[in-house]
Design a protein around this motif. Structure first.
Motif, PDB file in Angstrom:
ATOM      1  N   VAL A   1      -0.279 -48.673 -26.958  1.00 59.35           N
ATOM      2  CA  VAL A   1       1.098 -48.907 -27.426  1.00 59.35           C
ATOM      3  C   VAL A   1       1.224 -50.225 -28.202  1.00 59.35           C
TER       4      VAL A   1
ATOM      5  N   THR B   1      -1.958 -49.725 -21.751  1.00 61.55           N
ATOM      6  CA  THR B   1      -0.721 -49.960 -22.492  1.00 61.55           C
ATOM      7  C   THR B   1      -0.994 -50.799 -23.730  1.00 61.55           C
TER       8      THR B   1
ATOM      9  N   LEU C   1       9.395 -49.775 -24.293  1.00 63.13           N
ATOM     10  CA  LEU C   1       8.211 -48.966 -24.578  1.00 63.13           C
ATOM     11  C   LEU C   1       7.070 -49.364 -23.645  1.00 63.13           C
TER      12      LEU C   1
ATOM     13  N   GLU D   1       7.504 -50.679 -20.698  1.00 59.95           N
ATOM     14  CA  GLU D   1       7.897 -50.160 -19.385  1.00 59.95           C
ATOM     15  C   GLU D   1       7.652 -48.656 -19.296  1.00 59.95           C
ATOM     16  N   ALA D   2       7.975 -47.947 -20.375  1.00 58.87           N
ATOM     17  CA  ALA D   2       7.761 -46.499 -20.377  1.00 58.87           C
ATOM     18  C   ALA D   2       6.278 -46.194 -20.182  1.00 58.87           C
ATOM     19  N   SER D   3       5.430 -46.976 -20.827  1.00 60.70           N
ATOM     20  CA  SER D   3       3.995 -46.751 -20.703  1.00 60.70           C
ATOM     21  C   SER D   3       3.528 -46.967 -19.265  1.00 60.70           C
ATOM     22  N   HIS D   4       3.971 -48.050 -18.646  1.00 59.13           N
ATOM     23  CA  HIS D   4       3.621 -48.297 -17.249  1.00 59.13           C
ATOM     24  C   HIS D   4       4.176 -47.194 -16.362  1.00 59.13           C
ATOM     25  N   ASP D   5       5.389 -46.789 -16.676  1.00 62.58           N
ATOM     26  CA  ASP D   5       6.053 -45.756 -15.895  1.00 62.58           C
ATOM     27  C   ASP D   5       5.263 -44.447 -15.922  1.00 62.58           C
ATOM     28  N   LEU D   6       4.624 -44.176 -17.073  1.00 62.59           N
ATOM     29  CA  LEU D   6       3.875 -42.928 -17.219  1.00 62.59           C
ATOM     30  C   LEU D   6       2.464 -43.059 -16.662  1.00 62.59           C
ATOM     31  N   GLY D   7       2.169 -44.181 -16.027  1.00 60.74           N
ATOM     32  CA  GLY D   7       0.902 -44.315 -15.330  1.00 60.74           C
ATOM     33  C   GLY D   7      -0.156 -45.107 -16.068  1.00 60.74           C
ATOM     34  N   ALA D   8       0.188 -45.682 -17.226  1.00 57.79           N
ATOM     35  CA  ALA D   8      -0.808 -46.445 -17.972  1.00 57.79           C
ATOM     36  C   ALA D   8      -0.948 -47.842 -17.374  1.00 57.79           C
TER      37      ALA D   8
END
Lengths: 282, 370
Positions: free
Chosen positions: A199, A195, A181, A183-190
């Protein structure tokens, strides 16, 4: 299938335990809270609400109760402020040192409460470590009196003692957050800060609530820290209960105060549990 | 054959750097975890709008490669370029790359709608724009009806679509998909393969798709990069990789094949199955022969001119629906797998087989590595 005898043998001990050490004392306390003490120092089994009325009428009781709550609230806030960053660091940044640091946080729990309270006494006293140091480096001329025998000392000591209790549930909640989760947040630009706020913090709320409940409930009922370090201004409600059951010999009033605290604490635990459920996702 | 040539030439122009520079360039990338070498010397181009699949067994390093491109891991050496910028130095949140995670990684505390809008919200886009784009993205994956639901309340296939919408709504230049279909059951999986492929064509974003499923790779990809123990064995179109496998490993990994070990002497390859002319240096050579390229000659039937013939006994039959794979033992150390559609061969029957020398593809022997 289990035999009836086996079932009875297994169920009986816990039932007896609860009946003897929980149910009976609470029922007794409940009864006592309606009784009174005669001038001849005997317990009068008259049923009335006088003790509860006293609790509201006599300033020292409700003021001490409020002060206790205020102390507990401060302890809760400081414990959270200490425990959260600690838990966050341990869970997300510590890497290989995680286990060692975890032990370091938990070890104080194995040290006697009394020892820790006395330790603060030697640090905060007028001839204590802190005052000696402050005078030695010429920051102060005279020992600072407010350090010991004050609400400040109580809050400080209780924070030290109960921070691990706040730490543990927060740490557990953070450990439970799936790392993908983050990683997903960083991936989406946060960014890391975004993050955290969007999150990590929301997903750790149940742990924060549990930690806050621990810190608040445990410090609200504490009587050793105020006894050892509180002085007259740092007295808490439990000290009053202790004296009512002891020297003052007013068990009924003591029971009434205890019952009020019990209701308060149980309500708090239920409330925080319900709130925690609202914030838990699985 | 006409189809093969067009698709081949199409990819050739797509990957041709003179026409259009590739979107992503991976150059001599290597990754070590301590002493353990996970990736070595990976060089790869991804063209604009291409569907590239990284195919490999578990432990081949395919997920690590994807994580390096996403920015969750850093390479031990080598370079990663997107257009004119070095991607390797940027944190994941600065890369115009989005990922669809293997287990979707939807935020459990946010609704479907909020999950999809997450990327736009952290980028501080205006709320009206977020609402419009989220609605659009949800419509594209047919999830509009579940906009207000929490991820735990929708099925795996639906979570998959939300994860896709959440990534695509940010209009990344490159979308990374880490075995996104592996958690779905077979039927849904096939359906999603088709949907994903058509969605990719529609949005025109380059996809890097990681899978261990060779069939999935064949169905969806423009090109397949086959990874083995951290090294690229072959990068080619599905047709090319199937009909012209570069190594014995590739030939065996994709579909069924027969590997023939032959001795080449003066342009003639000889093995137990027979002899045929070949353009190869003298020495031992390996040939890959697909089961469907071997014909069964009916008793008394005449073979083709120039065909290599061999007799054998049927030892095993496996029914595959439209076709049947039979295992024919020709000699003590040669058994051929043959694809037939008749089902006329009986167990233990002795039959005659034939294949054309042009179908025996010379492959490199892959060095065994652990």
């Amino acid at each position: 299938m289990f035999s009836r005898g086996y079932k009875a043998a297994v169920t009986l001990p816990p039932v007896l335990w609860v009946a003897l050490f929980l149910f009976t004392p609470y029922v007794l306390m409940f009864c006592y809270s309606f009784w009174s003490v005669s001038p001849a120092q005997t317990i009068v089994h008259s049923w009335d609400l006088n003790n509860y009325k006293d609790l509201l009428r006599v300033d020292v009781y409700w003021q001490t109760l409020l002060r206790s709550m205020w102390i507990a609230a401060r302890v809760t806030i400081f414990s959270l402020l200490l425990a959260y960053p600690m838990a966050y660091f341990l869970s997300f940044q510590a890497g290989k040192r995680k286990d060692l640091l975890y032990q370091l946080v938990v070890i104080p729990l194995w040290v006697s409460y009394l020892v820790r309270a006395y330790a603060w006494k030697t640090i905060l006293g007028s001839d204590g470590v802190l005052n000696t140091l402050l005078q030695y480096v010429h920051l102060t001329r005279h020992p600072l009196e407010f350090l010991l025998y004050s609400p400040f000392a109580v809050v400080l000591t209780l924070t030290h003692i109960y921070t691990p209790f706040a730490f543990l549930p927060i740490y557990a909640a953070l450990e439970h957050i799936p790392r993908n989760l983050v990683e997903a947040s960083h991936d989406l630009g946060a960014t890391p800060a975004q993050t955290f706020w969007r999150v990590i913090l929301p997903l750790s709320i149940p742990g924060v609530l549990a930690g806050a409940t621990f810190a608040f409930v445990l410090s609200l009922g504490d009587f050793l820290a105020p006894l050892l370090l509180g002085g007259p201004s740092g007295i808490m409600i439990s000290n009053i209960v202790v004296s009512l059951f002891g020297a003052a010999y007013n068990w009924p009033l003591g029971a009434a105060i205890s019952l009020c605290m019990l209701v308060l604490v149980v309500g708090l635990i239920f409330g925080s549990e319900r709130l925690g459920k609202k914030w838990s996702f699985s | 054959m006409g189809l093969t040539t067009t698709s081949l030439s199409a990819t050739a122009t797509a990957t041709n750097s003179s026409a259009k520079p590739p979107l992503l360039r991976v150059r001599n990338l290597a990754k070590r975890f301590g002493k353990n070498v996970v990736l070595r010397d990976i060089s790869l181009d991804v063209a604009e709008g291409e569907f590239l699949t990284i195919l490999g067994e578990s432990g081949s390093g395919k997920t690590t490669l994807l994580r390096i491109i996403a920015g969750f891991e850093s390479a031990s050496s080598g370079e990663l370029w997107m257009g004119e910028e070095q991607l390797g130095r940027q944190p994941p949140y600065r890369r115009r790359v989005n990922t669809v995670f293997q287990h979707y990684a939807l935020f459990p505390h946010l609704t479907v709608e909020q999950n999809v809008g997450y990327g736009l919200r952290v980028a501080r886009r205006p709320e009206t724009e977020i609402a419009a784009r989220v609605e659009d993205a949800l419509a594209k994956v047919k999830m509009t009806a579940h906009a207000k639901a929490k991820p735990s309340k929708i099925s795996g296939g639906q979570q998959q679509r939300v994860a896709l919408a959440r990534a695509l709504v940010n209009r990344p230049r490159l979308l990374l998909l880490d075995e996104p279909l592996s958690a779905l059951d077979a039927n849904l999986r096939r359906q999603m393969q088709v949907e994903l492929k058509s969605l990719q064509r529609e949005v025109g974003i380059s996809f890097i798709f990681v899978t261990h499923d060779q069939e999935e790779a064949m169905v969806m990809s423009d090109r397949i990069a086959l990874l083995r123990s951290g090294e690229l064995e072959q990068v080619a179109t599905p047709r090319e990789i199937y009909s012209q496998p570069a190594t014995a490993y590739v030939a065996q990994f994709i579909g069924h094949t027969n590997l023939l070990k032959a001795d080449v002497q003066g342009g003639i390859a000889r093995c137990v199955a027979g002899a045929w002319p070949v353009e190869a240096a003298d020495g031992v050579a390996l040939f890959s022969l697909r089961p469907e390229n071997i014909r069964v000659i009916s008793p008394g039937g005449v073979g083709t001119a120039g065909g290599v013939r061999v007799r054998g006994r049927v030892r095993h039959q496996a029914f595959h629906g439209a076709t049947e794979l039979i295992r024919v033992e020709c000699s003590e150390n040669l058994a051929l797998v043959v694809r037939t559609s008749s089902g006329a061969e009986a167990m233990e029957e002795e039959i005659e087989l034939e294949f054309s020398p042009t179908d025996a593809v010379l492959v490199r022997e892959s060095a065994e590595r652990i």
